[in-house]
Design a protein around this motif. Structure first.
Motif, PDB file in Angstrom:
ATOM      1  N   THR A  20       8.042   5.802  -3.803  1.00 23.78           N
ATOM      2  CA  THR A  20       7.362   4.740  -4.531  1.00 23.78           C
ATOM      3  C   THR A  20       7.939   4.616  -5.934  1.00 23.78           C
ATOM      4  OG1 THR A  20       5.343   5.041  -3.258  1.00 23.78           O
ATOM      5  CG2 THR A  20       5.113   3.949  -5.392  1.00 23.78           C
ATOM      6  N   TYR A  67       4.954   4.085   2.389  1.00 25.03           N
ATOM      7  CA  TYR A  67       3.667   3.807   3.021  1.00 25.03           C
ATOM      8  C   TYR A  67       3.156   4.999   3.818  1.00 25.03           C
ATOM      9  CZ  TYR A  67       0.282   1.409   6.069  1.00 25.03           C
ATOM     10  OH  TYR A  67      -0.843   1.034   6.739  1.00 25.03           O
ATOM     11  N   ARG A  68       4.055   5.626   4.565  1.00 23.50           N
ATOM     12  CA  ARG A  68       3.670   6.763   5.408  1.00 23.50           C
ATOM     13  C   ARG A  68       4.638   7.922   5.216  1.00 23.50           C
ATOM     14  NH1 ARG A  68       0.731   5.990  10.143  1.00 23.50           N
ATOM     15  NH2 ARG A  68       0.793   8.250  10.152  1.00 23.50           N
ATOM     16  N   GLU A 126       4.297  11.097   5.213  1.00 27.29           N
ATOM     17  CA  GLU A 126       4.135  12.211   6.153  1.00 27.29           C
ATOM     18  C   GLU A 126       4.752  11.901   7.510  1.00 27.29           C
ATOM     19  OE1 GLU A 126       0.854   9.452   7.121  1.00 27.29           O
ATOM     20  OE2 GLU A 126       1.740  10.119   5.244  1.00 27.29           O
ATOM     21  N   ASN A 185       0.810  -1.217   0.000  1.00 23.00           N
ATOM     22  CA  ASN A 185       0.000   0.000   0.000  1.00 23.00           C
ATOM     23  C   ASN A 185       0.847   1.272   0.000  1.00 23.00           C
ATOM     24  OD1 ASN A 185      -2.771  -1.111   0.256  1.00 23.00           O
ATOM     25  ND2 ASN A 185      -1.865  -2.048   2.061  1.00 23.00           N
ATOM     26  N   PRO A 186       1.747   1.416  -0.960  1.00 19.28           N
ATOM     27  CA  PRO A 186       2.542   2.634  -1.004  1.00 19.28           C
ATOM     28  C   PRO A 186       1.703   3.824  -1.473  1.00 19.28           C
ATOM     29  CG  PRO A 186       3.000   1.332  -2.944  1.00 19.28           C
ATOM     30  CD  PRO A 186       2.079   0.511  -2.062  1.00 19.28           C
ATOM     31  N   GLN A 187       2.040   5.006  -0.986  1.00 19.44           N
ATOM     32  CA  GLN A 187       1.400   6.233  -1.432  1.00 19.44           C
ATOM     33  C   GLN A 187       2.164   6.773  -2.638  1.00 19.44           C
ATOM     34  OE1 GLN A 187      -1.497   7.240   0.161  1.00 19.44           O
ATOM     35  NE2 GLN A 187      -1.137   5.236   1.064  1.00 19.44           N
ATOM     36  N   PRO A 188       1.496   7.453  -3.536  1.00 12.44           N
ATOM     37  CA  PRO A 188       2.206   8.034  -4.671  1.00 12.44           C
ATOM     38  C   PRO A 188       3.282   9.005  -4.188  1.00 12.44           C
ATOM     39  CG  PRO A 188      -0.174   8.215  -4.959  1.00 12.44           C
ATOM     40  CD  PRO A 188       0.075   7.743  -3.559  1.00 12.44           C
ATOM     41  N   GLY A 189       4.422   8.967  -4.831  1.00 16.32           N
ATOM     42  CA  GLY A 189       5.495   9.884  -4.467  1.00 16.32           C
ATOM     43  C   GLY A 189       6.834   9.394  -4.956  1.00 16.32           C
TER      44      GLY A 189
END
Length: 84
Positions: free
Chosen positions: A16, A38-39, A41, A9-13
């Motif tokens: 990733t 993943y996190r 922030e 569940n990686p976040q776009p960025g």
């Protein structure tokens, strides 16, 4: 890494993107990148801290070049039986 929920569940960025590039090239990469993706922030400060420690100015009169800092980190990881 042994956290399927984190890896899946990686976040776009940018982290990733780096993971995807390394995976598509078949190269090894630091598995902690999954946590950073993943996190982002919650982990951005860890990246900034690490960069400053490894690349920033050292104390006056005791400047250690970045390459030597990397070698110290690798040796410490080896002593702790942790892949670096």
């Amino acid at each position: 890494m042994f956290l399927p929920e984190v890896e899946g569940n990686p976040q776009p960025g940018p982290t990733t993107d780096l993971i995807r590039l390394a995976q598509s090239a078949g190269t090894e990469y630091p598995k902690i990148w999954h946590l950073f993706a993943y996190r982002p922030e919650a982990t951005a400060h860890l990246g900034a801290f690490t960069h400053e420690i490894m690349r920033g100015d050292g104390p006056a009169g005791a400047s250690i070049p970045p390459g030597l800092r990397e070698l110290i980190a690798a040796f410490t990881s080896y002593g702790n039986e942790c892949p670096f």
